[in-house]
Motif scaffolding. Structure first.
Motif, short mmCIF file in Angstrom:
data_model
loop_
_atom_site.label_atom_id
_atom_site.label_comp_id
_atom_site.label_asym_id
_atom_site.label_seq_id
_atom_site.Cartn_x
_atom_site.Cartn_y
_atom_site.Cartn_z
N PRO A 1 -5.89 8.46 -1.90
CA PRO A 1 -5.56 9.85 -2.28
C PRO A 1 -5.07 10.71 -1.12
O PRO A 1 -4.39 11.72 -1.35
N THR A 2 -5.40 10.32 0.11
CA THR A 2 -4.99 11.13 1.28
C THR A 2 -3.55 10.86 1.69
O THR A 2 -2.99 11.62 2.49
N TRP A 3 -2.96 9.79 1.18
CA TRP A 3 -1.58 9.47 1.55
C TRP A 3 -0.61 10.35 0.77
O TRP A 3 -0.73 10.51 -0.44
N LYS A 4 0.36 10.90 1.47
CA LYS A 4 1.38 11.73 0.83
C LYS A 4 2.70 10.97 0.70
O LYS A 4 3.38 11.07 -0.32
N THR A 5 3.08 10.24 1.74
CA THR A 5 4.35 9.52 1.74
C THR A 5 4.10 8.02 1.86
O THR A 5 2.99 7.58 2.17
N PHE A 6 5.16 7.26 1.63
CA PHE A 6 5.05 5.81 1.78
C PHE A 6 4.79 5.42 3.24
O PHE A 6 4.21 4.36 3.51
N ARG A 7 5.20 6.26 4.17
CA ARG A 7 4.93 5.97 5.58
C ARG A 7 3.43 6.05 5.85
O ARG A 7 2.89 5.23 6.60
N ASP A 8 2.77 7.03 5.23
CA ASP A 8 1.31 7.11 5.36
C ASP A 8 0.66 5.84 4.83
O ASP A 8 -0.27 5.30 5.43
N ALA A 9 1.16 5.37 3.69
CA ALA A 9 0.62 4.14 3.10
C ALA A 9 0.91 2.94 4.00
O ALA A 9 0.03 2.09 4.22
N PHE A 10 2.12 2.87 4.51
CA PHE A 10 2.52 1.75 5.36
C PHE A 10 1.63 1.68 6.60
O PHE A 10 1.11 0.62 6.96
N ASN A 11 1.44 2.84 7.27
CA ASN A 11 0.64 2.87 8.49
C ASN A 11 -0.85 2.62 8.19
O ASN A 11 -1.53 1.90 8.93
N GLY A 12 -1.34 3.21 7.10
CA GLY A 12 -2.75 3.03 6.75
C GLY A 12 -3.08 1.58 6.43
O GLY A 12 -4.12 1.07 6.84
N LEU A 13 -2.19 0.92 5.69
CA LEU A 13 -2.41 -0.48 5.35
C LEU A 13 -2.23 -1.39 6.56
O LEU A 13 -2.97 -2.36 6.74
N ARG A 14 -1.25 -1.06 7.40
CA ARG A 14 -1.02 -1.86 8.62
C ARG A 14 -2.26 -1.82 9.52
O ARG A 14 -2.66 -2.84 10.07
N ASP A 15 -2.87 -0.64 9.65
CA ASP A 15 -4.04 -0.51 10.51
C ASP A 15 -5.22 -1.33 10.00
O ASP A 15 -6.13 -1.67 10.77
#
Length: 339
Positions: free
Chosen positions: A281-295
């Motif tokens: 829910p804290t992700w706004k853009t796909f970049r947030d998702a990409f970085n969060g999942l990568r981490d």
């Protein structure tokens, strides 16, 4: 005595248990009245009755008078036989349950399960893959017109009948299922097989509409040209039966070794695999998702069925978006637990 036993055997189980309960309670009061000094209260009498008829015989309480011992002999002859009949009926009930389950006569009452329609070699391989790597521990329910279940597993259930029948769909609890997969019959020609799949898919759509429920449906198609016949039927996914092999062979010829990559993504038996997650829910853009999942050790490869997500990282994540990632099972579970 034998006539009495024969009549008791014919009584249904519930009525027989009720009769036995009344009989044993009555015997407890009788022995209490016969020997009140020895059996201080009816509960102690019931304790003696039950240890006697179950042949446990602790010996902590027993009749001491002639009348009490004669009553004990009566209890041996009647009570032990009665409980033997009850135990026999309970065993018969388990046997009957197992037979009805094998023959697909019982209804399934679970939810969030997978429903497979049509037993075939492909259905068997799909079932093996699901049960071997069942991350959510979901049950699988098969609907087919076989005489008995073709498979044995704790998470597998069989419903015997016509998959176009609403009654059979009710028994399989299709409305509360996670998804329904329709496999093409192996013994029929391509046109007939796709036509049968179309009929079943139409029945499921009509069944869902009648109950105002969207049922996620996946259909195996033998002829790719027949997909246009399903335009009027709401099918969520089509799986081409013959084309997939040709596509895989072509990719392997063009890019040597690529078949191993596809096999790894198709089966959870090999290391990293393809998984679906919902966005944090804290992700706004796909970049947030990409970085969060990568981490967390996962690669984001797709949003719904769009593989061009890498070129749209700064776009906002739409509502009800499903993200597809590549990672191992442990990482997937950690991600699921995180949000």
């Amino acid at each position: 005595m034998f006539e009495l036993i024969k009549k008791a055997i014919k009584i249904n189980t519930l009525k027989l248990i009720t009769i036995a309960f009344v009989f044993y309670i009555s015997c407890a009061f009788i022995i209490y009245f016969i020997e009140p000094d020895n059996f201080k209260n009816p509960f102690i009498g019931l304790w003696w009755v039950m240890t006697t008829v179950t042949t446990v015989g602790y010996g902590d309480y027993s009749p001491v008078t002639y009348v009490g011992k004669i009553f004990g002999i009566f209890l041996y002859l009647t009570g032990i036989g009665l409980i033997g009949i009850i135990l026999g009926k309970i065993v018969d009930s388990f046997t009957l349950y197992r037979r009805l389950k094998e023959e697909g006569k019982l209804s399934y009452n679970g939810n969030d399960h997978y429903v497979i329609i049509g037993w075939s070699t492909k259905a068997r391989k799909t079932l093996d893959e699901i049960l071997q790597n069942n991350a959510a521990d979901r049950d699988v329910v098969l609907i087919d017109q076989l005489d008995k279940t073709p498979f044995e597993h704790n998470n597998f259930y069989f419903i015997q009948g016509d998959p176009t029948s609403y009654e059979i769909l009710d028994k399989a609890n299709v409305l509360r299922s996670n998804s329904v997969v329709i496999f093409s019959p192996e013994e029929e020609d391509e046109v007939s097989a796709d036509g049968k799949s179309l009929l079943i898919a139409s029945s499921i759509e009509s069944y869902g509409m009648e109950h105002d429920k969207d049922i996620y449906t996946i259909v195996e198609m033998i002829r790719d040209d027949d997909v246009r016949m399903f335009n009027h039927v709401k099918i969520d996914e089509f799986i081409p039966s013959n084309d997939a092999f040709s596509f895989l062979m072509a990719k392997s010829m063009q890019h040597h070794g690529s078949s191993q990559l596809f096999m790894q993504l198709l089966s959870k038996r090999f290391g990293d695999d393809l998984w679906m997650v919902k966005p944090d829910p804290t992700w706004k853009t796909f970049r947030d998702a990409f970085n969060g999942l990568r981490d967390r050790g996962a690669n984001l490869i797709s949003a719904n069925n769009d593989l061009s997500i890498i070129r749209r990282l700064d776009e906002e994540i739409p509502v009800d978006t499903s993200l597809y990632i590549i990672c191992n099972k442990e990482t997937y579970h950690l991600i699921q637990q995180a949000w």
